[in-house]
Design a protein around this motif. Structure first.
Motif, PDB file in Angstrom:
ATOM      1  N   ILE A 129      -8.213  17.052 -26.041  1.00  0.00           N
ATOM      2  CA  ILE A 129      -9.357  17.431 -25.211  1.00  0.00           C
ATOM      3  C   ILE A 129     -10.658  17.197 -25.976  1.00  0.00           C
ATOM      4  CG2 ILE A 129     -10.564  19.421 -24.223  1.00  0.00           C
ATOM      5  CD1 ILE A 129      -7.872  20.534 -23.433  1.00  0.00           C
ATOM      6  N   ASN A 136     -10.297  19.354 -17.663  1.00  0.00           N
ATOM      7  CA  ASN A 136      -9.463  20.332 -16.965  1.00  0.00           C
ATOM      8  C   ASN A 136      -9.598  20.158 -15.467  1.00  0.00           C
ATOM      9  OD1 ASN A 136     -11.886  21.488 -16.206  1.00  0.00           O
ATOM     10  ND2 ASN A 136     -11.807  23.026 -17.832  1.00  0.00           N
ATOM     11  N   HIS A 169      -7.163  13.213 -13.513  1.00  0.00           N
ATOM     12  CA  HIS A 169      -7.196  14.542 -14.111  1.00  0.00           C
ATOM     13  C   HIS A 169      -5.936  14.858 -14.901  1.00  0.00           C
ATOM     14  CE1 HIS A 169     -10.680  15.311 -11.555  1.00  0.00           C
ATOM     15  NE2 HIS A 169     -10.919  16.365 -12.325  1.00  0.00           N
ATOM     16  N   PHE A 201      -4.774  22.956 -20.592  1.00  0.00           N
ATOM     17  CA  PHE A 201      -5.546  22.096 -19.697  1.00  0.00           C
ATOM     18  C   PHE A 201      -6.020  22.833 -18.446  1.00  0.00           C
ATOM     19  CE2 PHE A 201      -3.093  19.160 -22.246  1.00  0.00           C
ATOM     20  CZ  PHE A 201      -4.068  18.270 -22.632  1.00  0.00           C
ATOM     21  N   SER A 202      -5.924  24.150 -18.467  1.00  0.00           N
ATOM     22  CA  SER A 202      -6.390  24.990 -17.354  1.00  0.00           C
ATOM     23  C   SER A 202      -5.848  24.521 -16.017  1.00  0.00           C
ATOM     24  CB  SER A 202      -7.924  25.008 -17.282  1.00  0.00           C
ATOM     25  OG  SER A 202      -8.454  25.269 -18.540  1.00  0.00           O
TER      26      SER A 202
END
Lengths: 332, 389
Positions: free
Chosen positions: A170, A183, A198, A279-280
């Protein structure tokens, strides 16, 4: 194929028995916890009266065994909590009701499943392709630079914690290089491109870490396979090297690869907890973790059973594929 | 069924000259084959015999170019005059299975467990013929039928593990013959089989050889089989030729003590079992471990008689009396000396005095064992016993 049909039917019946035993065990374990879900639902101030009311409403005042039987009945016929205007309906198949989230567990699982499935299946396809081709290359270039690179990569992959690699990815690709979103999840039905975009980072991270075992397995099995007599036969027949390796060599490696692939994928579909957290992504793993935090026992039991069911199902699929892939395996 | 391509002739289809095979290993260079020559003509059978590790199988693999990459092959391998060792990988691929085919010892491991036998035979055909899958399958079924697989069309869809040992070896033979090769190399084709089935497989090999005029290289340590089917014999010891000649030269006029030792170790039904089988003392040397002198010398009973030469000087192949190119690599020059020794070991039936008429031809028919029994059966049909398996 009638053998196979009977095999599947027998195994499905066995699956039902296993799930029953498992659900009982899970139920007993989680409801024996010294936590009181009713406390969360009793509002403030939580007088003993209101607590008792909440407990009755959630049907927690019954014995554990009665609650379990209610749970089973709910799966078949659905359940109703409370009476009259305040009643909460949980339609069949009802795997419990989450009072904190005010939703049936079945609905929660089904709403989270596409996210987890998107992560898991995409990553699995990636690691299968990467792991098998790297392992194959390593076997064919045994002892040379490529082999060492692949084996080294596998070692690093096995040893790396996914949260660390995920956060690094990230940081590097999301923030420094600003290449991909860091995210969020876009449903496939909204926009396939955004969906994939995504998911690229979690896919790559999960795949890089999981490919390791496939590299090692493919490499080891392939080296063994290439030493077998029927490989010499293929060469003696006049098969070219590509045909020898892919059609005669890799064919024999398929069975063990399919085995661990099925089990890995089945396990991951039940929730990629760390990856979803990093990664929410609001997947099953995230649901499980947050439910544990809120003592939402109904959801914990539901997700646990669902994950277990996926693993058992994966086992069944793997066993069926064994029979299809290896003519020496019978299903009688 | 195709017409016989060639009648037996004396022009060799496969010639091997001065073949050397050396393996590069971590422990250094290991010679496996140290200069052998052989040739085989269409319709003829050459048997290569010797103990395990004598270089028989390595020689055949070298002919096919099937040795691993750490093997150095030197020498000439001529197929119809074409030098096989100089071909590119793709040219060699086109030779393998097409002009020269192999039959392996263990048919179960030689066949791919994941594909039906029909597919595997058809694959061998499609690799060398531009035909549709359907045509290749039809050809495969015809071949399976030819080698005596009952209800071949149906059995073609079965997998190797669903066949008996003998039937599997028939499949392997069908696969080897599907392209009508000029040379068939059979590497111990019967070792893994029951004795009765062995006889049937040998019979099958002989029948297809007659049918197709194939040159057959039979690698074996079963001298009974060799006596029955071979025209010429090459006896290998520690990667070298110990003796070579016609089958009669080897069986009736053996000039090398090692050949005699092999003959003496063979059980026979025409000799009363009053003697134990003679054995050759010791075990074969690892190739290359004996650098000077005769490689057989440590195990040889005649060293004393010859003396120092056996230890200091490597014996070369020299002509011996016989039908044609009978040669042996032994310092022991005169046969009678051996004959005396042989008389004591109880295999004197083999040791005809030099120049004596070959009165044994009748004995040869009956001698080597059970194989003759199988000959009475229909040409290419397996016995009921085997089919039932």
């Amino acid at each position: 194929m009638p053998d196979l049909v009977w095999f599947v039917i027998r195994r499905l019946l066995a699956t039902v028995l296993v799930m029953l035993a498992l659900s009982l065990a899970v139920y007993l374990i989680f409801y024996a916890l010294p936590a009181d879900p009713a406390r969360l639902g009793c509002g403030k101030p939580c007088t003993p009266d209101r607590l008792e009311q909440a407990r009755h409403f959630m049907q927690l005042d019954q014995s554990t065994m009665q609650q379990y039987l209610q749970f089973l009945k709910g799966i078949v016929a659905g359940r109703t909590f409370g009476e009259g205007a305040a009643a909460v309906q949980c339609n069949a198949p009802c795997f419990g009701y989450s009072f904190p989230l005010a939703r049936p567990v079945t609905t929660l699982i089904l709403s989270r499943l596409p996210i987890t499935a998107s992560i898991a299946i995409g990553a699995a396809v990636l690691w299968l392709i990467a792991g098998v081709s790297l392992g194959l290359g390593a076997a064919l270039r045994r002892g040379r630079l490529f082999d060492r690179f692949a084996v080294g990569f596998a070692l690093v992959g096995v040893a790396s914690p996914s949260f660390l690699v995920g956060l690094l990815a990230i940081l590097v690709f999301g923030f420094w290089l600003n290449m991909v979103p860091v995210n969020g999840y876009v449903p496939l039905t909204d926009s396939p491109v955004d969906w994939a975009w995504h998911l690229v980072l979690p896919w790559v991270v999960l795949a890089a870490l999981n490919a390791a075992s496939y590299i090692r397995l493919t490499r080891a099995q392939m080296l063994e396979e290439l030493n077998l007599d029927h490989i010499t036969t293929a060469r003696a027949k006049g098969a070219g090297e590509g045909r020898v390796v892919l059609l005669h060599g890799l064919r024999g490696v398929l069975v063990p690869i399919v085995t661990i692939f099925g089990l890995d994928l089945g396990g991951l579909l039940g929730g990629a907890i760390l990856t979803e957290k990093v990664f929410s992504m609001q997947g099953l793993g995230e649901l499980l973790i947050s439910s544990v935090g809120q003592l939402d026992v109904a959801v914990v039991v539901g997700v646990t059973l669902f994950s277990a069911f996926l693993v058992i199902l994966a086992n069944l699929v793997v066993d069926v594929l064994h029979g299809v892939l290896d003519p020496r395996v019978g299903h009688a | 069924m195709p017409e016989p391509r060639k009648t037996p002739s004396e022009t060799p289809v496969l010639e091997v000259h001065d073949l050397h095979v050396t393996f590069r290993t971590e422990g250094g260079l290991v010679p496996a084959v140290d200069g052998i020559d052989f040739a085989v003509a269409p319709g003829q059978t050459l048997a290569i015999v010797g103990e395990s590790g004598s270089g028989k199988s390595v020689s055949s693999a070298a002919v096919m170019g099937l040795l691993p990459s750490n093997a150095d092959v030197k020498g000439e391998v001529l197929l119809d005059g074409r030098e096989l060792t100089k071909l590119t990988a793709e040219e060699l691929r086109k030779v393998r299975g097409n002009e020269v085919a192999l039959v392996f010892q263990d048919a179960l491991s030689a066949l791919n467990p994941y594909y039906s036998v029909g597919w595997q035979v058809a694959e061998a055909y499609r690799l060398h013929h531009d035909v549709s899958k359907k045509e290749a399958n039809a050809r495969a079924v015809r071949m399976l039928d030819l080698v005596g697989i009952p209800s071949a069309a149906q059995r073609a869809r079965a997998y190797p593990h669903e066949f008996s040992g003998g039937m599997r070896q028939r499949v392997v033979i069908a696969m080897a013959l599907v392209n009508d090769p000029k040379v068939l190399i059979a590497d111990e084709p019967t070792t893994a089989l029951d004795v009765t089935v062995q006889a049937q497989i040998i019979q099958l090999l002989e029948d297809v050889q007659t049918e197709f005029g194939t040159a057959l290289v039979l690698i074996s340590h079963d001298l009974g089989v060799v006596a029955e089917v071979a025209d010429d014999v090459l006896v290998m010891y520690a990667g070298r030729a110990a003796e070579q000649g016609s089958v009669k030269d080897i069986f009736y006029r053996a000039a090398h003590p090692y050949s005699l030792g092999l003959l003496g170790a063979m059980p026979r039904v025409d000799v009363p079992p009053k003697h134990r089988l003679t054995t050759i003392p010791g075990s074969p040397p690892s190739p290359g471990s004996i650098e000077t002198g005769c490689p057989f010398q440590p195990r040889c009973a005649y060293t004393e008689r010859v003396g120092e030469r056996c230890i200091t000087e490597r014996p070369l192949l020299t002509p011996r009396p016989g039908e044609g190119n009978h040669e042996a690599a032994c310092h022991l020059g005169r046969r009678p000396e051996i004959a005396q020794e042989v008389a004591r070991t109880g295999i004197q039936e083999n040791a005809a005095p030099e120049g004596a008429p070959l009165q044994q031809s009748a004995a040869q028919e009956s001698a080597p064992l059970e194989h003759s029994a199988a000959k009475a059966e229909g040409p290419l049909q397996p016995s009921a016993e085997e089919s039932a398996l």
